[in-house]
Design a protein around this motif. Structure first.
Motif, short mmCIF file in Angstrom:
data_model
loop_
_atom_site.label_atom_id
_atom_site.label_comp_id
_atom_site.label_asym_id
_atom_site.label_seq_id
_atom_site.Cartn_x
_atom_site.Cartn_y
_atom_site.Cartn_z
N PRO A 1 0.79 -1.24 0.00
CA PRO A 1 0.00 0.00 0.00
C PRO A 1 0.83 1.29 0.00
CG PRO A 1 -0.99 -1.59 1.47
CD PRO A 1 0.33 -2.18 1.02
N GLY A 2 1.95 1.28 0.69
CA GLY A 2 2.79 2.47 0.73
C GLY A 2 3.47 2.79 -0.58
N LYS A 3 3.45 1.86 -1.53
CA LYS A 3 4.11 2.04 -2.83
C LYS A 3 3.14 2.45 -3.94
CE LYS A 3 8.19 0.62 -1.44
NZ LYS A 3 9.30 1.53 -1.34
N ILE A 4 1.87 2.57 -3.63
CA ILE A 4 0.88 2.92 -4.66
C ILE A 4 1.22 4.23 -5.35
CG2 ILE A 4 -1.54 3.59 -5.04
CD1 ILE A 4 -2.25 1.50 -2.84
N CYS A 5 1.70 5.21 -4.60
CA CYS A 5 2.00 6.51 -5.21
C CYS A 5 3.24 6.45 -6.10
CB CYS A 5 2.13 7.60 -4.15
SG CYS A 5 3.43 7.32 -2.96
N ASP A 6 3.99 5.35 -6.07
CA ASP A 6 5.16 5.20 -6.94
C ASP A 6 4.80 4.58 -8.29
OD1 ASP A 6 6.76 6.19 -4.90
OD2 ASP A 6 7.17 4.19 -4.09
N ILE A 7 3.57 4.14 -8.45
CA ILE A 7 3.13 3.53 -9.71
C ILE A 7 3.07 4.62 -10.78
CG2 ILE A 7 1.20 2.40 -10.88
CD1 ILE A 7 0.52 1.08 -8.18
N CYS A 8 3.58 4.29 -11.96
CA CYS A 8 3.59 5.25 -13.08
C CYS A 8 2.48 4.94 -14.06
CB CYS A 8 4.92 5.17 -13.82
SG CYS A 8 6.32 5.73 -12.86
N VAL A 9 1.91 5.99 -14.61
CA VAL A 9 0.99 5.84 -15.73
C VAL A 9 1.85 5.70 -16.98
CG1 VAL A 9 -0.83 6.94 -17.10
CG2 VAL A 9 -0.83 7.18 -14.60
N LEU A 10 1.73 4.57 -17.64
CA LEU A 10 2.52 4.31 -18.85
C LEU A 10 1.79 4.78 -20.10
CD1 LEU A 10 3.79 0.70 -18.03
CD2 LEU A 10 4.96 2.90 -17.63
N GLU A 11 0.47 4.71 -20.05
CA GLU A 11 -0.31 5.08 -21.22
C GLU A 11 -1.71 5.49 -20.79
OE1 GLU A 11 -1.53 2.29 -24.83
OE2 GLU A 11 0.63 2.63 -24.74
N THR A 12 -2.25 6.49 -21.47
CA THR A 12 -3.63 6.92 -21.25
C THR A 12 -4.39 6.76 -22.56
OG1 THR A 12 -2.94 8.53 -19.59
CG2 THR A 12 -5.12 8.83 -20.54
N ILE A 13 -5.54 6.12 -22.47
CA ILE A 13 -6.38 5.89 -23.65
C ILE A 13 -7.72 6.56 -23.39
CG2 ILE A 13 -7.47 4.14 -25.11
CD1 ILE A 13 -5.16 2.24 -23.99
N LYS A 14 -8.15 7.41 -24.29
CA LYS A 14 -9.41 8.14 -24.16
C LYS A 14 -10.27 7.83 -25.37
CE LYS A 14 -12.12 11.56 -22.68
NZ LYS A 14 -13.25 11.11 -21.93
N GLU A 15 -11.43 7.26 -25.13
CA GLU A 15 -12.35 6.89 -26.20
C GLU A 15 -11.65 6.05 -27.26
OE1 GLU A 15 -14.65 10.28 -27.52
OE2 GLU A 15 -15.07 10.86 -25.45
N GLY A 16 -10.80 5.14 -26.80
CA GLY A 16 -10.12 4.20 -27.70
C GLY A 16 -8.89 4.74 -28.40
N VAL A 17 -8.52 5.99 -28.13
CA VAL A 17 -7.36 6.61 -28.78
C VAL A 17 -6.27 6.86 -27.74
CG1 VAL A 17 -6.54 8.63 -30.08
CG2 VAL A 17 -8.85 7.73 -30.49
N VAL A 18 -5.05 6.43 -28.03
CA VAL A 18 -3.93 6.67 -27.12
C VAL A 18 -3.64 8.17 -27.11
CG1 VAL A 18 -1.48 6.24 -26.68
CG2 VAL A 18 -2.95 4.38 -27.49
N ARG A 19 -3.75 8.78 -25.93
CA ARG A 19 -3.54 10.23 -25.79
C ARG A 19 -2.21 10.55 -25.14
NH1 ARG A 19 -7.53 12.68 -28.84
NH2 ARG A 19 -9.44 11.50 -28.52
N TYR A 20 -1.64 9.58 -24.42
CA TYR A 20 -0.38 9.81 -23.71
C TYR A 20 0.36 8.50 -23.58
CZ TYR A 20 2.67 10.14 -19.61
OH TYR A 20 3.74 10.07 -18.76
N THR A 21 1.67 8.57 -23.77
CA THR A 21 2.54 7.44 -23.42
C THR A 21 3.72 8.01 -22.65
OG1 THR A 21 3.91 7.50 -25.41
CG2 THR A 21 1.92 6.13 -25.50
N LYS A 22 4.14 7.28 -21.64
CA LYS A 22 5.28 7.72 -20.83
C LYS A 22 6.53 7.83 -21.70
CE LYS A 22 7.77 6.86 -16.52
NZ LYS A 22 8.71 7.88 -16.85
N GLN A 23 6.67 6.91 -22.64
CA GLN A 23 7.84 6.92 -23.53
C GLN A 23 7.92 8.23 -24.32
OE1 GLN A 23 7.80 3.82 -26.51
NE2 GLN A 23 10.02 3.69 -26.48
N GLN A 24 6.78 8.69 -24.85
CA GLN A 24 6.76 9.96 -25.57
C GLN A 24 7.05 11.12 -24.63
OE1 GLN A 24 2.77 9.82 -27.14
NE2 GLN A 24 3.50 9.33 -29.21
N ALA A 25 6.46 11.10 -23.46
CA ALA A 25 6.66 12.18 -22.50
C ALA A 25 8.13 12.25 -22.06
CB ALA A 25 5.76 11.98 -21.28
#
Length: 170
Positions: free
Chosen positions: A140-164
């Motif tokens: 539980p103490g490590k939850i805030c260390d989890i990274c968002v690798l990709e965000t998909i909105k309405e089926g379209v990739v809007r963000y990737t950590k690699q691009q960022a």
């Protein structure tokens, strides 16, 4: 922030939907303890009490006040630790599953969008994130260390950590 049990009981009677800014426990918990005392200060954002009454709790943030990091909000709800590392109202902690419900299913419900959002089902919008780790499996103490690798909105990739990362936008 300081809703009482009798008020939560009334909310349940009225089928209200409490939206809790649970990150207060982290950002301002030390101040609440100082100003309100240990007993009352520990009850800020009483998510456990709300869930126990069957309320469809959702967690929100105020992006003008704190950065919009929902995994940090989940961490706050699960751990209830102040900036100074003080436990604040551990009896108000919720499970990881409940915290994830509060930021997905219950959030969609609060906006009357549960038929289109909140769960991954055929016919619903494909809004989701791909995470570096499973919040239900990490400590539980490590939850805030989890990274968002990709965000998909309405089926379209809007963000990737690699691009960022390649653009210097970590």
């Amino acid at each position: 922030q300081t809703v009482r049990d009798d008020q939560l009981d009334r909310m349940a009677e009225l089928s209200m939907i409490p939206s809790i800014f649970v990150a207060h426990t982290y950002y301002w918990g030390d101040i609440h303890l100082k100003n309100l005392g240990r007993v009352r200060g520990s009850r800020i954002s009483p998510a456990r009490s709300a869930f126990d009454r069957g309320l469809k709790v959702n967690f929100h943030q105020d992006p003008l006040v704190v950065q919009p990091k929902m995994l940090h909000t989940v961490w706050c709800a699960v751990n209830r630790i102040t900036r100074n590392g003080v436990e604040i109202g551990p009896e108000q902690r919720v499970s990881v599953f409940e915290a994830l419900q509060a930021v997905t299913v219950n959030g969609a419900y609060a906006y009357f969008e549960e038929d289109r959002k909140g769960t991954l089902e055929e016919g619903k919008l494909a809004d989701m994130v791909i995470l570096s780790d499973n919040p239900m499996a990490v400590e539980p103490g490590k939850i805030c260390d989890i990274c968002v690798l990709e965000t998909i909105k309405e089926g379209v990739v809007r963000y990737t950590k690699q691009q960022a990362d390649s653009n210097g936008q970590i």
